[in-house]
Scaffold this motif. Structure first.
Motif, PDB file in Angstrom:
ATOM      1  N   SER A  37      -7.815  -2.155   9.124  1.00  0.00           N
ATOM      2  CA  SER A  37      -8.650  -3.359   9.012  1.00  0.00           C
ATOM      3  C   SER A  37     -10.005  -2.959   8.435  1.00  0.00           C
ATOM      4  O   SER A  37     -10.544  -1.896   8.754  1.00  0.00           O
ATOM      5  CB  SER A  37      -8.823  -4.024  10.377  1.00  0.00           C
ATOM      6  OG  SER A  37      -9.516  -3.165  11.256  1.00  0.00           O
ATOM      7  N   SER A  61      -1.116  -7.244   2.341  1.00  0.00           N
ATOM      8  CA  SER A  61      -2.279  -7.692   3.085  1.00  0.00           C
ATOM      9  C   SER A  61      -1.821  -8.731   4.112  1.00  0.00           C
ATOM     10  O   SER A  61      -1.280  -9.769   3.754  1.00  0.00           O
ATOM     11  CB  SER A  61      -3.316  -8.294   2.138  1.00  0.00           C
ATOM     12  OG  SER A  61      -4.428  -8.717   2.878  1.00  0.00           O
ATOM     13  N   GLY A  64      -6.385 -11.536   4.245  1.00  0.00           N
ATOM     14  CA  GLY A  64      -7.264 -11.267   3.110  1.00  0.00           C
ATOM     15  C   GLY A  64      -6.480 -11.000   1.832  1.00  0.00           C
ATOM     16  O   GLY A  64      -5.250 -11.044   1.814  1.00  0.00           O
ATOM     17  N   GLU A 131      -2.307 -12.926   0.032  1.00  0.00           N
ATOM     18  CA  GLU A 131      -2.156 -12.629   1.452  1.00  0.00           C
ATOM     19  C   GLU A 131      -0.696 -12.830   1.855  1.00  0.00           C
ATOM     20  O   GLU A 131      -0.087 -13.848   1.522  1.00  0.00           O
ATOM     21  CB  GLU A 131      -3.062 -13.558   2.258  1.00  0.00           C
ATOM     22  CG  GLU A 131      -3.026 -13.322   3.751  1.00  0.00           C
ATOM     23  CD  GLU A 131      -4.009 -14.221   4.478  1.00  0.00           C
ATOM     24  OE1 GLU A 131      -3.551 -15.033   5.314  1.00  0.00           O
ATOM     25  OE2 GLU A 131      -5.223 -14.123   4.211  1.00  0.00           O
ATOM     26  N   SER A 179      -7.725  -1.453  -4.759  1.00  0.00           N
ATOM     27  CA  SER A 179      -8.070  -2.447  -3.737  1.00  0.00           C
ATOM     28  C   SER A 179      -8.906  -3.553  -4.365  1.00  0.00           C
ATOM     29  O   SER A 179      -9.663  -3.300  -5.299  1.00  0.00           O
ATOM     30  CB  SER A 179      -8.885  -1.798  -2.609  1.00  0.00           C
ATOM     31  OG  SER A 179      -8.153  -0.783  -1.983  1.00  0.00           O
ATOM     32  N   LEU A 182     -14.106  -7.007  -1.910  1.00  0.00           N
ATOM     33  CA  LEU A 182     -14.305  -7.953  -0.804  1.00  0.00           C
ATOM     34  C   LEU A 182     -15.741  -8.450  -0.800  1.00  0.00           C
ATOM     35  O   LEU A 182     -16.670  -7.702  -1.086  1.00  0.00           O
ATOM     36  CB  LEU A 182     -13.988  -7.281   0.534  1.00  0.00           C
ATOM     37  CG  LEU A 182     -12.575  -6.732   0.709  1.00  0.00           C
ATOM     38  CD1 LEU A 182     -12.428  -6.068   2.075  1.00  0.00           C
ATOM     39  CD2 LEU A 182     -11.534  -7.817   0.538  1.00  0.00           C
ATOM     40  N   GLN A 186     -16.167 -10.505   4.454  1.00  0.00           N
ATOM     41  CA  GLN A 186     -14.747 -10.851   4.270  1.00  0.00           C
ATOM     42  C   GLN A 186     -13.873  -9.810   4.968  1.00  0.00           C
ATOM     43  O   GLN A 186     -14.067  -8.605   4.816  1.00  0.00           O
ATOM     44  CB  GLN A 186     -14.395 -10.922   2.784  1.00  0.00           C
ATOM     45  CG  GLN A 186     -12.976 -11.403   2.532  1.00  0.00           C
ATOM     46  CD  GLN A 186     -12.674 -11.566   1.040  1.00  0.00           C
ATOM     47  OE1 GLN A 186     -13.367 -11.017   0.187  1.00  0.00           O
ATOM     48  NE2 GLN A 186     -11.642 -12.325   0.734  1.00  0.00           N
ATOM     49  N   ARG A 188     -10.138  -7.992   5.980  1.00  0.00           N
ATOM     50  CA  ARG A 188      -8.841  -7.667   5.383  1.00  0.00           C
ATOM     51  C   ARG A 188      -8.085  -6.773   6.346  1.00  0.00           C
ATOM     52  O   ARG A 188      -8.630  -5.811   6.886  1.00  0.00           O
ATOM     53  CB  ARG A 188      -9.060  -6.941   4.044  1.00  0.00           C
ATOM     54  CG  ARG A 188      -7.789  -6.663   3.277  1.00  0.00           C
ATOM     55  CD  ARG A 188      -8.144  -6.126   1.892  1.00  0.00           C
ATOM     56  NE  ARG A 188      -6.967  -5.985   1.055  1.00  0.00           N
ATOM     57  CZ  ARG A 188      -6.591  -4.851   0.482  1.00  0.00           C
ATOM     58  NH1 ARG A 188      -7.294  -3.749   0.654  1.00  0.00           N
ATOM     59  NH2 ARG A 188      -5.510  -4.806  -0.268  1.00  0.00           N
ATOM     60  N   LEU A 190      -4.595  -4.606   6.242  1.00  0.00           N
ATOM     61  CA  LEU A 190      -3.638  -4.117   5.261  1.00  0.00           C
ATOM     62  C   LEU A 190      -2.544  -3.281   5.919  1.00  0.00           C
ATOM     63  O   LEU A 190      -2.827  -2.405   6.725  1.00  0.00           O
ATOM     64  CB  LEU A 190      -4.369  -3.249   4.231  1.00  0.00           C
ATOM     65  CG  LEU A 190      -3.542  -2.748   3.055  1.00  0.00           C
ATOM     66  CD1 LEU A 190      -3.202  -3.899   2.121  1.00  0.00           C
ATOM     67  CD2 LEU A 190      -4.302  -1.659   2.308  1.00  0.00           C
TER      68      LEU A 190
END
Length: 200
Positions: A37, A61, A64, A131, A179, A182, A186, A188, A190
């Protein structure tokens, strides 16, 4: 309810990965899974265009934006006349600390713009996974194994008939990706699953 749907989706994705990523009749396959994360631009783990040094990686993902990738899987320009935009010599070999400069060398902006003008229907050279969308990325391990196998088959065919046969022109290429950027704050989450050891 959403948690149950997410677990079901993850189960389906991992089952699919297991069914397609491992070589046929190969029970000795080792995979490593990670969930990471991140938050904001400091959480961007791999901002530089690169290819992984493993056979294959699943990237998804859970929360995000997904990874960005360039679908160039063979060296010959035969994918519906899709132009090539990746500087493969610079990829993973570039001695440049500045990621922005490195990305502009690996995928030159003018070359990218020119290539996208040649595409039909507003298609883009760089794809952005959404996402929840699982992407399978062939790495250099797959590229090396496949190209070695193709070369061996070509050499074997030459030996069997006593004359030269043209080598395959379509080298398999590792997937180039990075990647996403962001925005501040934000989030994410993954999931990556690597096929790290196999017997081809």
């Amino acid at each position: 309810m959403a948690e149950t749907e997410t677990l079901k989706h993850l189960t389906n994705v991992l089952s699919y990965f297991q069914s397609v990523a491992a070589p046929p009749n190969s029970p000795n396959v080792k995979c490593i899974a990670r969930i990471v994360s991140t938050v904001g631009s400091v959480g961007t783990k791999c901002p530089r265009w690169h290819a992984d040094h493993i056979p294959v990686r699943l990237v998804m993902s859970i929360l995000g934006p997904g990874c960005e990738y360039i679908p160039e899987n063979v060296s010959k320009d035969n994918d519906h006349h899709r132009p090539r935009v990746v500087n493969r010599r610079a990829l993973n070999n570039l001695d440049e600390d500045d990621t922005v400069k490195a990305n502009d060398i690996i995928v030159a902006p003018q070359l990218l713009s020119d290539a996208e003008q040649r595409l039909n229907d507003g298609d883009k050279m760089i794809h952005h996974a959404k996402e929840g969308e699982a992407v399978l990325l062939m790495g250099r391990g797959w590229e090396d194994a496949t190209n070695t196998l193709m070369r061996e088959k070509s050499e074997s065919a030459t030996d069997n008939i006593g004359e030269s046969i043209e080598s395959p022109t379509d080298k398999v290429l590792a997937a180039v990706h990075r990647s996403p950027t962001l925005s501040p704050g934000q989030e994410r989450i993954l999931l990556t699953v690597d096929l790290v050891d196999w017997e081809y």
